[in-house]
Write an enzyme that holds these catalytic residues in place. Structure first.
Site, mmCIF file in Angstrom:
data_model
loop_
_atom_site.group_PDB
_atom_site.id
_atom_site.type_symbol
_atom_site.label_atom_id
_atom_site.label_comp_id
_atom_site.label_asym_id
_atom_site.label_seq_id
_atom_site.Cartn_x
_atom_site.Cartn_y
_atom_site.Cartn_z
ATOM 1 N N TYR A 1 -47.243 76.576 70.173
ATOM 2 C CA TYR A 1 -48.176 76.244 71.252
ATOM 3 C C TYR A 1 -47.472 75.417 72.320
ATOM 4 C CZ TYR A 1 -52.387 74.473 73.559
ATOM 5 O OH TYR A 1 -53.358 74.148 74.489
ATOM 6 N N SER A 27 -51.554 72.111 79.327
ATOM 7 C CA SER A 27 -51.954 71.190 78.269
ATOM 8 C C SER A 27 -51.014 69.991 78.263
ATOM 9 C CB SER A 27 -51.887 71.897 76.912
ATOM 10 O OG SER A 27 -52.020 70.985 75.850
#
Length: 245
Positions: free
Chosen positions: A152, A139
């Protein structure tokens, strides 16, 4: 794209929806034999049907080391080899640190980071034998941290570190390690959040830009995996054009 994936055997994690599903279909379209792994076996059945049976399914929970090992073993037993592992399984449950649910932190680290490490460990002997490729779907949060995304981002920064360390260990033995870093992509990932403010922020952003599609990320994975073997694409960063960061 050329036919360099023709006959290659790929195992894709997190394949029941979104990016993983798109990757599975894109690899099949390039001639690869694909085993799709996920926990939601009903969704996997839909994927198998959508591929006209060219994708096969395996029940897989990446947080379970035994499940990870079984998925790899099943792939090799079914096809005789493993040329490509795509670590895509992941979840995103964002919230401010002060109010975060620590169980959700454990789930994210267990799935996003440890799950990809378990899969890499199980697959590595076969990738060494085939001089194969490991693709880690990460990501943009693995490059830039942001508020409410602490755990995250920690999982995704960890993925980048693990991937680079692994690359240094295995590149001389012919194994390629690739990190693909998607920006905001239209998947169900943002629906995982239980924090109302985080969900509202994601919904507002999605409504204000042209988001990436899962197929955009699948194209990047295919591009990296289909390169001639002497070419190693280490990282691919894919952002929506409408986002400055």
């Amino acid at each position: 794209m050329g036919t360099s994936l023709e006959g290659k055997v790929a195992l894709v994690t997190g394949a029941s929806s979104g990016i993983g599903r798109a990757i599975s279909l894109a690899l099949v379209a390039e001639g690869a034999r694909v085993v799709a792994g996920a926990r939601r076996t009903d969704r996997l059945a839909e994927l198998v049907a959508a591929s006209d049976g060219r994708v096969t399914a395996v029940d897989l929970d990446v947080t379970d080391r035994a499940s990870a090992a079984r998925a790899v073993a099943t792939t090799v037993a079914e096809h005789g080899r493993l040329d490509l592992l795509v670590n895509n399984a992941g979840l995103m449950v964002n919230a401010p640190v002060a109010t975060a649910d620590l169980d959700e932190w454990e789930r994210m680290i267990g799935t996003n980071l440890l799950g990809s490490m378990f899969m890499a460990h199980a697959a590595l002997p076969h990738l060494l034998e085939s001089k194969g490729t490991l693709v880690q779907v990460s990501s943009t949060s693995g490059r830039v941290a942001s508020p409410t995304a602490s755990a995250y981002s920690a999982s995704k920064f960890g993925i980048a570190a693990f991937a680079e360390s692994l690359r240094l260990e295995v590149t001389a033995q012919g194994v390629r390690v690739v990190v693909v870093e998607p920006g905001f992509t239209a998947t169900e990932l943002t629906s995982h959040a239980t924090d109302p403010a985080s969900r509202a922020m994601a919904d507002q952003l999605a409504a204000s830009i042209r988001t990436l599609a899962p197929e955009d990320i699948a194209n990047a994975v295919v591009f990296a995996a289909a390169q001639p073997h002497h070419v190693s694409v280490g990282e691919i960063l894919v952002r929506p054009t409408d986002l400055a960061a």
